[in-house]
Design an enzyme around this catalytic site. Structure first.
Site, PDB file in Angstrom:
ATOM      1  N   TYR A  87     -65.354  -3.437 -10.622  1.00  0.00           N
ATOM      2  CA  TYR A  87     -65.244  -3.102  -9.402  1.00  0.00           C
ATOM      3  C   TYR A  87     -66.008  -1.849  -8.759  1.00  0.00           C
ATOM      4  O   TYR A  87     -66.521  -1.950  -7.665  1.00  0.00           O
ATOM      5  CB  TYR A  87     -64.008  -3.375  -9.114  1.00  0.00           C
ATOM      6  CG  TYR A  87     -63.583  -3.587  -7.546  1.00  0.00           C
ATOM      7  CD1 TYR A  87     -63.277  -4.764  -6.877  1.00  0.00           C
ATOM      8  CD2 TYR A  87     -63.278  -2.240  -6.999  1.00  0.00           C
ATOM      9  CE1 TYR A  87     -62.818  -4.763  -5.530  1.00  0.00           C
ATOM     10  CE2 TYR A  87     -62.574  -2.231  -5.394  1.00  0.00           C
ATOM     11  CZ  TYR A  87     -62.542  -3.502  -4.890  1.00  0.00           C
ATOM     12  OH  TYR A  87     -62.074  -3.594  -3.480  1.00  0.00           O
TER      13      TYR A  87
ATOM     14  N   GLY B 261     -64.751 -10.174  -1.448  1.00  0.00           N
ATOM     15  CA  GLY B 261     -64.892  -9.349  -2.806  1.00  0.00           C
ATOM     16  C   GLY B 261     -63.616 -10.012  -3.820  1.00  0.00           C
ATOM     17  O   GLY B 261     -62.776 -10.303  -3.276  1.00  0.00           O
TER      18      GLY B 261
ATOM     19  N   ASP C 193     -59.605  -6.584 -13.010  1.00  0.00           N
ATOM     20  CA  ASP C 193     -59.284  -5.383 -13.550  1.00  0.00           C
ATOM     21  C   ASP C 193     -58.993  -5.417 -14.696  1.00  0.00           C
ATOM     22  O   ASP C 193     -58.273  -6.216 -15.385  1.00  0.00           O
ATOM     23  CB  ASP C 193     -58.089  -4.815 -12.626  1.00  0.00           C
ATOM     24  CG  ASP C 193     -58.431  -4.307 -11.328  1.00  0.00           C
ATOM     25  OD1 ASP C 193     -59.496  -4.474 -10.886  1.00  0.00           O
ATOM     26  OD2 ASP C 193     -57.444  -3.775 -10.443  1.00  0.00           O
TER      27      ASP C 193
ATOM     28  N   ASN D 151     -67.887  -9.020   3.349  1.00  0.00           N
ATOM     29  CA  ASN D 151     -66.574  -8.612   3.153  1.00  0.00           C
ATOM     30  C   ASN D 151     -65.962  -9.133   1.910  1.00  0.00           C
ATOM     31  O   ASN D 151     -65.068  -8.439   1.018  1.00  0.00           O
ATOM     32  CB  ASN D 151     -65.559  -8.946   4.247  1.00  0.00           C
ATOM     33  CG  ASN D 151     -64.156  -8.806   3.778  1.00  0.00           C
ATOM     34  OD1 ASN D 151     -63.471  -7.777   3.852  1.00  0.00           O
ATOM     35  ND2 ASN D 151     -63.453  -9.968   3.779  1.00  0.00           N
TER      36      ASN D 151
HETATM   37  N1  CAA Z   1     -54.299   5.960 -14.537  1.00  0.00           N
HETATM   38  C1  CAA Z   1     -54.054   6.394 -15.846  1.00  0.00           C
HETATM   39  N2  CAA Z   1     -53.503   5.555 -16.698  1.00  0.00           N
HETATM   40  C2  CAA Z   1     -53.114   4.161 -16.220  1.00  0.00           C
HETATM   41  C3  CAA Z   1     -53.403   3.809 -14.952  1.00  0.00           C
HETATM   42  C4  CAA Z   1     -54.150   4.719 -14.015  1.00  0.00           C
HETATM   43  N3  CAA Z   1     -54.361   4.547 -12.858  1.00  0.00           N
HETATM   44  N4  CAA Z   1     -53.179   2.788 -14.848  1.00  0.00           N
HETATM   45  C5  CAA Z   1     -52.555   2.171 -16.180  1.00  0.00           C
HETATM   46  N5  CAA Z   1     -52.730   3.198 -16.876  1.00  0.00           N
HETATM   47  C6  CAA Z   1     -52.041   3.400 -18.383  1.00  0.00           C
HETATM   48  C7  CAA Z   1     -50.851   2.646 -18.629  1.00  0.00           C
HETATM   49  O1  CAA Z   1     -49.913   3.566 -18.182  1.00  0.00           O
HETATM   50  C8  CAA Z   1     -51.099   2.518 -19.983  1.00  0.00           C
HETATM   51  O2  CAA Z   1     -50.865   3.565 -20.798  1.00  0.00           O
HETATM   52  P1  CAA Z   1     -49.894   3.551 -22.080  1.00  0.00           P
HETATM   53  O3  CAA Z   1     -50.289   2.390 -23.147  1.00  0.00           O
HETATM   54  O4  CAA Z   1     -49.871   4.783 -22.602  1.00  0.00           O
HETATM   55  O5  CAA Z   1     -48.415   3.092 -21.516  1.00  0.00           O
HETATM   56  C9  CAA Z   1     -52.479   2.159 -20.001  1.00  0.00           C
HETATM   57  O6  CAA Z   1     -53.122   2.714 -19.137  1.00  0.00           O
HETATM   58  C10 CAA Z   1     -53.100   0.595 -20.150  1.00  0.00           C
HETATM   59  O7  CAA Z   1     -52.056  -0.282 -20.792  1.00  0.00           O
HETATM   60  P2  CAA Z   1     -52.447  -1.532 -21.113  1.00  0.00           P
HETATM   61  O8  CAA Z   1     -53.361  -1.457 -22.167  1.00  0.00           O
HETATM   62  O9  CAA Z   1     -51.136  -2.253 -21.224  1.00  0.00           O
HETATM   63  O10 CAA Z   1     -53.454  -2.038 -19.687  1.00  0.00           O
HETATM   64  P3  CAA Z   1     -53.445  -3.632 -19.303  1.00  0.00           P
HETATM   65  O11 CAA Z   1     -54.560  -4.265 -20.268  1.00  0.00           O
HETATM   66  O12 CAA Z   1     -52.430  -4.274 -19.413  1.00  0.00           O
HETATM   67  O13 CAA Z   1     -54.093  -3.434 -18.224  1.00  0.00           O
HETATM   68  C11 CAA Z   1     -53.780  -2.651 -15.687  1.00  0.00           C
HETATM   69  C12 CAA Z   1     -53.139  -3.261 -16.815  1.00  0.00           C
HETATM   70  C13 CAA Z   1     -54.887  -3.906 -15.406  1.00  0.00           C
HETATM   71  C14 CAA Z   1     -54.815  -1.419 -15.866  1.00  0.00           C
HETATM   72  C15 CAA Z   1     -52.845  -2.605 -14.592  1.00  0.00           C
HETATM   73  O14 CAA Z   1     -52.379  -1.508 -14.882  1.00  0.00           O
HETATM   74  C16 CAA Z   1     -53.466  -2.304 -13.231  1.00  0.00           C
HETATM   75  O15 CAA Z   1     -53.684  -3.555 -12.605  1.00  0.00           O
HETATM   76  N6  CAA Z   1     -53.606  -1.391 -12.705  1.00  0.00           N
HETATM   77  C17 CAA Z   1     -54.131  -1.107 -11.213  1.00  0.00           C
HETATM   78  C18 CAA Z   1     -55.612  -0.871 -11.328  1.00  0.00           C
HETATM   79  C19 CAA Z   1     -55.878  -0.690  -9.741  1.00  0.00           C
HETATM   80  O16 CAA Z   1     -55.398   0.315  -9.276  1.00  0.00           O
HETATM   81  N7  CAA Z   1     -56.630  -1.642  -9.061  1.00  0.00           N
HETATM   82  C20 CAA Z   1     -56.902  -1.422  -7.717  1.00  0.00           C
HETATM   83  C21 CAA Z   1     -56.619  -2.808  -7.270  1.00  0.00           C
HETATM   84  S1  CAA Z   1     -56.832  -2.934  -5.148  1.00  0.00           S
HETATM   85  C22 CAA Z   1     -58.509  -2.841  -5.044  1.00  0.00           C
HETATM   86  O17 CAA Z   1     -59.211  -2.819  -5.741  1.00  0.00           O
HETATM   87  C23 CAA Z   1     -58.702  -2.735  -3.539  1.00  0.00           C
HETATM   88  C24 CAA Z   1     -59.223  -1.497  -3.168  1.00  0.00           C
HETATM   89  O18 CAA Z   1     -60.553  -1.586  -2.839  1.00  0.00           O
HETATM   90  C25 CAA Z   1     -58.592  -0.411  -3.042  1.00  0.00           C
END
Ligand code: CAA
Length: 240
Positions: free
Chosen positions: A147, A84, A88, A82
């Site tokens: 991931y 992990g 991101d 499990n």
């Molecule tokens: N789809 C499309 N676009 C997205 C997006 C998505 N899911 N998430 C972010 N974006 C966009 C943002 O809106 C931004 O666009 P703009 O520049 O036009 O505003 C761009 O992508 C990213 O911008 P940044 O350069 O500022 O990104 P960052 O370097 O600050 O990174 C991030 C931000 C890490 C991506 C943050 O948004 C994040 O953590 N996102 C979530 C990712 C996610 O869903 N992870 C899952 C975690 S839970 C898990 O993993 C458990 C499981 O098994 C389910």
């Protein structure tokens, strides 16, 4: 006879709920953790479950830790891989370090956890291998090239082990949780999390206990004919 179960990353989040569900089912449970001593101590105080500290990314540490668990609790019948982590970042910003940390823990960590218990399971003609993959290994995810690759790789491990273990009474299955209310998901920026929840037909995050109960079933003797399967528990967010 009580079975012995090992749960990696078993003191927090989904892992803690898995450890508790297996204990509830009558197993002797060992829960591992990598670094958070305080959370592990609180978990033991609350549940009475014994904890062990090692890094699943380290094969020698895993092997030595598993030997210690078996000396304490007896041969491991059920192993739940499990543990992990996430690191991101959009791909253009992802560093080789972020790639390797996630691969070492989420993918190599599964090898390191299952490989030392596999010969004993083969000898005793019984085993349950359960790997916690993810919805994001099935569908991919923005900012999770590392991931998603490991979680898809976990499914390859399970499907191969299922074929190798079948004749020795070992089953190997994966669970793909969707977004569950854990620290990992709570660390996602709130706006992003809200947009994710809006994509889940049940309209809510899952509860860790809902994954714990899936594992308890797969670990039970009743699940002996389920082998090589992937159970999706994601509130209907993604169908394979
Ligand atoms: N789809 C499309 N676009 C997205 C997006 C998505 N899911 N998430 C972010 N974006 C966009 C943002 O809106 C931004 O666009 P703009 O520049 O036009 O505003 C761009 O992508 C990213 O911008 P940044 O350069 O500022 O990104 P960052 O370097 O600050 O990174 C991030 C931000 C890490 C991506 C943050 O948004 C994040 O953590 N996102 C979530 C990712 C996610 O869903 N992870 C899952 C975690 S839970 C898990 O993993 C458990 C499981 O098994 C389910």
């Amino acid at each position: 006879m009580a079975r012995t179960a090992l749960v990696t990353g078993g003191t927090r989040g989904i892992g803690a709920a898995i450890s508790a569900a297996l204990k509830e089912q009558g197993c002797n449970v060992a829960a591992t953790y990598a670094g958070n001593d305080e959370a592990a101590a609180a978990f033991t105080k609350e549940t009475g479950i014994k904890t062990y500290k090692w890094d699943v990314a380290d094969y020698d540490a895993s092997k030595a830790g598993i030997a210690k668990v078996e000396a304490d609790l007896g041969p491991i019948d059920i192993v739940v891989a499990n543990a992990g982590i996430t690191r991101d970042a959009p791909f253009h910003k992802m560093t080789p370090e972020q790639w390797h940390q996630v691969v070492d823990t989420n993918l190599t960590g599964v090898f390191n956890t299952v490989h030392p218990v596999w010969p004993g399971m083969r000898e005793r003609k019984f085993g349950r291998v359960i790997v916690i993959s993810s919805i994001n290994g099935q569908k991919g995810q923005f900012a999770q090239v590392n991931y998603a690759a490991t979680k898809a790789g976990d499914l390859g491990i399970v499907k191969s082990l299922a074929q190798e273990g079948a004749r020795a009474g070992i089953t190997a299955n994966a669970i793909c949780p969707g977004y569950i209310a854990t620290e990992m998901v709570m660390a996602v920026p709130e706006k992003v999390r809200e947009s994710i929840i809006s994509q889940i037909p049940t309209g809510r995050l899952g509860e860790p206990e809902e994954i714990g109960r899936c594992v308890a079933f797969l670990a039970s003797d009743d699940a002996g004919f389920i082998n090589g399967s992937t159970i999706s528990a994601n509130g209907g967010q993604f169908f394979v």
